[in-house]
Design a protein around this motif. Sequence first.
Motif, PDB file in Angstrom:
ATOM      1  N   LEU A  27     -39.704  20.281  25.458  1.00 17.15           N
ATOM      2  CA  LEU A  27     -38.298  19.464  24.810  1.00 17.15           C
ATOM      3  C   LEU A  27     -38.384  17.512  25.403  1.00 17.15           C
ATOM      4  O   LEU A  27     -39.483  17.351  26.199  1.00 17.15           O
ATOM      5  CB  LEU A  27     -37.658  19.705  26.586  1.00 17.15           C
ATOM      6  N   GLU A  28     -37.618  17.038  24.181  1.00 19.26           N
ATOM      7  CA  GLU A  28     -38.121  15.523  24.055  1.00 19.26           C
ATOM      8  C   GLU A  28     -36.013  15.524  24.898  1.00 19.26           C
ATOM      9  O   GLU A  28     -35.167  16.024  24.533  1.00 19.26           O
ATOM     10  CB  GLU A  28     -38.058  15.476  23.144  1.00 19.26           C
ATOM     11  N   TRP A  29     -36.127  13.921  25.288  1.00 18.57           N
ATOM     12  CA  TRP A  29     -34.940  13.101  25.207  1.00 18.57           C
ATOM     13  C   TRP A  29     -35.001  11.866  24.317  1.00 18.57           C
ATOM     14  O   TRP A  29     -35.625  10.682  24.463  1.00 18.57           O
ATOM     15  CB  TRP A  29     -35.139  12.907  26.578  1.00 18.57           C
ATOM     16  N   LEU A  30     -33.767  11.970  23.984  1.00 21.37           N
ATOM     17  CA  LEU A  30     -33.714  10.863  23.006  1.00 21.37           C
ATOM     18  C   LEU A  30     -32.148   9.681  23.185  1.00 21.37           C
ATOM     19  O   LEU A  30     -30.918  10.199  23.504  1.00 21.37           O
ATOM     20  CB  LEU A  30     -33.750  11.624  21.016  1.00 21.37           C
ATOM     21  N   VAL A  31     -32.560   8.617  23.267  1.00 19.72           N
ATOM     22  CA  VAL A  31     -31.443   7.795  24.222  1.00 19.72           C
ATOM     23  C   VAL A  31     -31.552   6.642  23.126  1.00 19.72           C
ATOM     24  O   VAL A  31     -31.974   6.163  22.993  1.00 19.72           O
ATOM     25  CB  VAL A  31     -32.300   6.965  25.168  1.00 19.72           C
ATOM     26  N   ILE A  32     -29.849   6.847  22.806  1.00 27.02           N
ATOM     27  CA  ILE A  32     -29.423   6.553  21.816  1.00 27.02           C
ATOM     28  C   ILE A  32     -28.366   4.866  22.593  1.00 27.02           C
ATOM     29  O   ILE A  32     -27.427   5.655  22.571  1.00 27.02           O
ATOM     30  CB  ILE A  32     -28.547   7.152  20.787  1.00 27.02           C
ATOM     31  N   GLY A  33     -28.983   3.388  22.411  1.00 20.88           N
ATOM     32  CA  GLY A  33     -27.859   2.593  23.063  1.00 20.88           C
ATOM     33  C   GLY A  33     -29.118   1.774  23.554  1.00 20.88           C
ATOM     34  O   GLY A  33     -29.889   1.990  23.608  1.00 20.88           O
ATOM     35  N   ASP A  34     -27.819   0.965  24.124  1.00 19.05           N
ATOM     36  CA  ASP A  34     -29.104   0.093  24.897  1.00 19.05           C
ATOM     37  C   ASP A  34     -28.298  -0.359  26.108  1.00 19.05           C
ATOM     38  O   ASP A  34     -27.315  -0.033  26.216  1.00 19.05           O
ATOM     39  CB  ASP A  34     -29.694  -1.358  24.172  1.00 19.05           C
ATOM     40  N   GLY A  35     -28.623  -1.760  26.874  1.00 16.24           N
ATOM     41  CA  GLY A  35     -27.994  -1.768  27.883  1.00 16.24           C
ATOM     42  C   GLY A  35     -28.942  -2.292  29.122  1.00 16.24           C
ATOM     43  O   GLY A  35     -30.093  -2.320  29.768  1.00 16.24           O
ATOM     44  N   PRO A  36     -28.302  -3.081  30.197  1.00 13.66           N
ATOM     45  CA  PRO A  36     -29.194  -3.680  31.286  1.00 13.66           C
ATOM     46  C   PRO A  36     -29.567  -2.550  32.369  1.00 13.66           C
ATOM     47  O   PRO A  36     -30.799  -2.907  33.025  1.00 13.66           O
ATOM     48  CB  PRO A  36     -27.757  -4.151  31.926  1.00 13.66           C
ATOM     49  N   GLU A  37     -29.513  -1.348  32.215  1.00 22.49           N
ATOM     50  CA  GLU A  37     -30.645  -0.194  32.838  1.00 22.49           C
ATOM     51  C   GLU A  37     -31.758   0.477  31.769  1.00 22.49           C
ATOM     52  O   GLU A  37     -32.511   0.977  32.750  1.00 22.49           O
ATOM     53  CB  GLU A  37     -29.657   1.103  33.043  1.00 22.49           C
ATOM     54  N   ARG A  38     -32.055  -0.223  30.882  1.00 23.44           N
ATOM     55  CA  ARG A  38     -33.230   0.770  29.776  1.00 23.44           C
ATOM     56  C   ARG A  38     -34.229  -0.141  31.117  1.00 23.44           C
ATOM     57  O   ARG A  38     -35.069   1.009  30.861  1.00 23.44           O
ATOM     58  CB  ARG A  38     -33.305   0.059  28.175  1.00 23.44           C
ATOM     59  N   GLU A  39     -34.672  -1.399  31.213  1.00 27.34           N
ATOM     60  CA  GLU A  39     -35.807  -0.896  32.421  1.00 27.34           C
ATOM     61  C   GLU A  39     -35.561  -0.392  33.222  1.00 27.34           C
ATOM     62  O   GLU A  39     -37.479  -0.205  33.072  1.00 27.34           O
ATOM     63  CB  GLU A  39     -35.902  -2.717  32.459  1.00 27.34           C
ATOM     64  N   ALA A  40     -35.354  -0.270  33.979  1.00 28.95           N
ATOM     65  CA  ALA A  40     -35.471   0.460  35.294  1.00 28.95           C
ATOM     66  C   ALA A  40     -35.214   1.974  34.562  1.00 28.95           C
ATOM     67  O   ALA A  40     -36.334   2.860  35.523  1.00 28.95           O
ATOM     68  CB  ALA A  40     -34.048   0.285  35.557  1.00 28.95           C
ATOM     69  N   LEU A  41     -34.829   2.364  33.814  1.00 30.76           N
ATOM     70  CA  LEU A  41     -34.954   3.818  33.263  1.00 30.76           C
ATOM     71  C   LEU A  41     -36.447   4.330  32.345  1.00 30.76           C
ATOM     72  O   LEU A  41     -36.655   5.327  32.832  1.00 30.76           O
ATOM     73  CB  LEU A  41     -33.753   3.883  31.756  1.00 30.76           C
ATOM     74  N   GLU A  42     -36.746   2.829  31.533  1.00 30.97           N
ATOM     75  CA  GLU A  42     -38.542   2.782  30.925  1.00 30.97           C
ATOM     76  C   GLU A  42     -39.363   3.495  32.374  1.00 30.97           C
ATOM     77  O   GLU A  42     -40.261   4.247  32.691  1.00 30.97           O
ATOM     78  CB  GLU A  42     -38.583   2.043  30.918  1.00 30.97           C
ATOM     79  N   GLU A  43     -39.804   2.740  33.105  1.00 39.87           N
ATOM     80  CA  GLU A  43     -39.875   2.554  34.632  1.00 39.87           C
ATOM     81  C   GLU A  43     -39.773   3.501  35.120  1.00 39.87           C
ATOM     82  O   GLU A  43     -41.106   4.665  35.523  1.00 39.87           O
ATOM     83  CB  GLU A  43     -39.363   1.505  35.376  1.00 39.87           C
ATOM     84  N   LEU A  44     -38.614   4.607  35.088  1.00 37.94           N
ATOM     85  CA  LEU A  44     -38.363   5.807  36.091  1.00 37.94           C
ATOM     86  C   LEU A  44     -39.216   6.861  35.188  1.00 37.94           C
ATOM     87  O   LEU A  44     -39.496   8.024  35.895  1.00 37.94           O
ATOM     88  CB  LEU A  44     -37.232   5.977  36.592  1.00 37.94           C
ATOM     89  N   ALA A  45     -39.304   6.904  34.297  1.00 39.76           N
ATOM     90  CA  ALA A  45     -39.418   7.612  32.989  1.00 39.76           C
ATOM     91  C   ALA A  45     -40.817   8.195  33.369  1.00 39.76           C
ATOM     92  O   ALA A  45     -42.500   8.809  32.644  1.00 39.76           O
ATOM     93  CB  ALA A  45     -39.149   7.671  31.817  1.00 39.76           C
ATOM     94  N   ARG A  46     -41.363   6.760  33.554  1.00 43.37           N
ATOM     95  CA  ARG A  46     -43.009   6.352  33.727  1.00 43.37           C
ATOM     96  C   ARG A  46     -44.037   7.222  35.253  1.00 43.37           C
ATOM     97  O   ARG A  46     -44.571   7.838  35.211  1.00 43.37           O
ATOM     98  CB  ARG A  46     -43.948   5.294  33.321  1.00 43.37           C
TER      99      ARG A  46
END
Length: 276
Positions: free
Chosen positions: A128-147
């Motif tokens: 399973l993969e997840w594709l995130v389309i869009g941007d915004g202020p939560e991106r950095e936190a989401l990238e960190e959570l993914a790691r």
Amino acid sequence: HAHYALPAGGAALSWARRHDVPLVVSVHGGDVLGPAVADPAARQRIGSVLRSADAVMCNSHPTLERSALLAGSDANMRVVHLGADPPKHPKPRREVPTVATLGHLVARKRHADVLRAVRLARERVPELEWLVIGDGPEREALEELARRIGVAEHVTFAGQLEPEEALAELASCHLMALPSVDEAFGVAYVEALACGVPAIGALGEGGPEEIAALSRSMLLVPPGDAEALASLIADLLESRAEVSALAAQARRGAARHFSWEACGKATVECYREALE
């Protein structure tokens, strides 16, 4: 025709009355929800604009109910659902099972719930993969959570895409998950359905509930419940036949209930009523 009760509706009302022309106001939800109506003066002003407009177009029945509560009456109000078109040049469906999320990266859209659900669902659907389309202020936190939870290599943050490109990418995915809250309608859901992609939203939210009542390809899970979301994602992706059936139904439902032609006809009818 003003979009949003404030500030556009308030400004247009003054102009319309000075020039003796009818005023139509479209209410999209954000102007009658939460922060917008927290201030008593703002509530009073919004109510005044909605009462004074010759016609009010609401994007869902829950939006109409909130608008009527502020205005004191729904006599000049009607529901007009927004439409969605499939992409002109869709991409082929991805070989790897992929969940998409289309939307601004803000807290109320609950992207973090999808991220946690993807990690859990991968126990049953390892590719399973997840594709995130869009941007915004939560991106950095989401990238960190993914790691932090170990799925960064299975997540693609595509950023803000041009509308046609965003729809083409969405159409290549198998599911769209957006369990957001304070969702008055949710254009992303009907865009997914128009693309033939079953959509998942949150129970108890006016827009997703209304869309789900019109299409069985709009699925709902309890808000904030990553485990329930993961279970639904895995259940669907383990049954490609079910996903295919929902995809076909999604296209039919979107064409029937959420076409721009229907939206246009309802808008013209609203204009006629305002002119009478």
